[in-house]
Scaffold this active site. Structure first.
Site, PDB file in Angstrom:
ATOM      1  N   ASP A 155       0.492   7.152   3.656  1.00 13.81           N
ATOM      2  CA  ASP A 155       0.103   5.726   3.856  1.00 13.81           C
ATOM      3  C   ASP A 155       0.131   5.492   5.444  1.00 13.81           C
ATOM      4  OD1 ASP A 155      -0.117   3.081   4.060  1.00 13.81           O
ATOM      5  OD2 ASP A 155       0.767   2.620   2.125  1.00 13.81           O
TER       6      ASP A 155
ATOM      7  N   SER B  75      -3.285  -1.704   2.111  1.00 15.21           N
ATOM      8  CA  SER B  75      -3.113  -0.599   1.232  1.00 15.21           C
ATOM      9  C   SER B  75      -3.774  -0.954  -0.240  1.00 15.21           C
ATOM     10  CB  SER B  75      -1.801  -0.252   1.119  1.00 15.21           C
ATOM     11  OG  SER B  75      -1.258   0.412   2.455  1.00 15.21           O
TER      12      SER B  75
ATOM     13  N   ASP C  66       4.998  -1.965  -4.775  1.00 19.96           N
ATOM     14  CA  ASP C  66       4.188  -1.936  -3.383  1.00 19.96           C
ATOM     15  C   ASP C  66       2.543  -1.507  -3.708  1.00 19.96           C
ATOM     16  OD1 ASP C  66       6.207  -2.852  -1.912  1.00 19.96           O
ATOM     17  OD2 ASP C  66       6.743  -0.904  -0.941  1.00 19.96           O
TER      18      ASP C  66
ATOM     19  N   ASP D  79       3.594   4.415   7.143  1.00 23.30           N
ATOM     20  CA  ASP D  79       2.832   3.143   7.496  1.00 23.30           C
ATOM     21  C   ASP D  79       3.741   2.182   8.170  1.00 23.30           C
ATOM     22  OD1 ASP D  79       0.851   1.140   7.199  1.00 23.30           O
ATOM     23  OD2 ASP D  79       2.152   0.208   5.738  1.00 23.30           O
TER      24      ASP D  79
END
Ligand SMILES: [Zn+2]
Length: 392
Positions: free
Chosen positions: A73, A115, A166, A287
């Site tokens: 990510d 994302s 998430d 990320d």
């Protein structure tokens, strides 16, 4: 009584002096590494990783039985270039992938994706709105690669280092116009039928405003429910729902090789299905380090991900019928590598923002049909190619 009060005062004074010292130390330390410039935040780092670097041979066959999608990510080309220099020129991803491509990451209504939208593009083949999860721009639920693989009798897996509600894991298991509705997203796990699920974010499952305990409900649905790595390690073959932290999993330095162990456990479990499997493995916290502009935390996260890539590639080499696709959902931090020393593992980088950018991200692939992932593609093509290869 008076003595107790005196002691309490003395202890409190000691603790506050200690905390003051600590905060002073860390402030000085971070000033030493990071400098605010006209163009963003500049920082230097010297690599010290000794993570395992493997060497795998390309496979000869053309038949694909399994597909492993590995997402870093926020792991753009500059993140990988920086890790490559910090590791003195060694990285499993760069050394072993047989084909390389570039993926465009923009979302349907915003150039700079999150994302949620990019995960949805890869999971369902459709560009959607910023912050949407597994739905089209009108809010209609879309089938993901995990749904399609389940329908065909393949096994499916999701292993992440973030919370399961998430954005990235949610894009493969849930449908919602807003990624922030995490309690609703948690409910979708009751119906997504993924066989091996591992990650964090337990409070969204068992400390909910509706008082439901989804951990128990998953158990009633036939899952082996695990609250720790110890329990996950001992899980038998069959369905596994492992949510081992209340929040996200800790960062790489504290996490140890947990991500790696969870991946190997998933592969052992999923490969029991003779029809094959599709699985997502995400190094989610790369990320976060990009958002924080912390190169000293970013590189260990990439190294941890890269070590798992090495393990996965060795597994795929042995298997011979497994396609591995390694990519990012977007870049984070608008990072540039401005200076460094390859032989010393030194890097100097500049972060231009604390959010995402629209720089195309690299796609690396290994295994049968990996040549299909070379050239320039859209993130939606990841779905189309995997769907076609696995005949979903
Ligand atoms: Zn992000």
């Amino acid at each position: 009584m008076q003595l107790t009060t005196y002691l309490q005062h003395a202890i409190m004074k000691y603790i506050s002096t200690y905390l003051l010292f600590l905060s002073f130390f860390f402030t000085v330390e971070s000033f030493a590494q990071m400098v605010q410039t006209e163009n963003g935040l500049r920082s230097s780092y010297t690599g010290h990783s000794n993570h395992k670097i493997v060497q795998v041979e390309p496979v000869k066959g053309k038949k694909v039985k399994n597909v492993i999608l590995m997402i870093g990510d926020g792991m753009g080309l500059t993140q990988l270039s920086t890790a490559y220099v910090a590791n003195k020129g060694k990285l499993n991803i760069l050394d072993n992938a047989t084909h390389t491509g570039l993926s465009k990451t923009y979302s349907a209504n915003k150039l700079i994706t999150d994302s949620g939208a990019s995960g949805t593009a890869m999971a369902t083949g459709q560009k959607t709105n910023y912050h949407s999860i597994g739905v089209d721009t009108q809010g209609n639920a879309l089938q993901s690669l995990t749904d399609l693989a389940n329908n065909k009798g393949l096994s499916t897996g999701v292993v992440v280092t973030c919370g399961l509600t998430d954005a990235t894991p949610a894009a493969f298991c849930a449908n919602n116009i807003d990624r922030d509705r995490e309690e609703e997203i948690a409910l979708d796990y009751l119906h997504c039928d993924v066989d091996f699920i591992f990650g964090g974010g337990r409070t969204k499952f068992n400390q909910r405003s509706d008082k439901r305990d989804l951990m128990q409900e998953m158990q009633q649905k036939g899952y082996q429910v695990c609250y720790s790595w110890q329990e996950t390690k001992l899980a038998q073959m069959g369905k596994v729902f492992a949510v081992i932290e209340d929040g996200q999993l800790p960062l790489a330095d504290e996490r140890g090789d947990l991500f790696n162990k969870a991946i190997l456990k998933a592969l052992e479990n999923l490969s029991a299905n003779k029809k094959g499997f599709f699985t997502l493995f995400e190094g989610s916290r790369i990320d976060d380090c990009g958002h924080w502009n912390k190169v000293s935390q970013l590189i260990p996260e990439i190294n941890d991900f890269d070590q798992s890539v090495g393990e996965v590639l060795q597994w795929a080499e042995q298997d011979g019928k497994t396609l591995v696709v390694i990519l990012a959902d977007h870049e984070t931090g608008a990072l540039t590598l401005t200076d460094g020393n390859l032989s010393k593992g030194e890097v100097t980088v500049n972060f231009a923002n604390t959010s995402h950018s629209d720089i195309m991200v690299p796609v690396y692939s290994y295994g049968p049909q990996s040549e299909l992932f070379s050239g320039v593609m859209d993130n939606t093509d990841i779905f189309n190619k995997i769907k076609s290869i696995l005949k979903l």
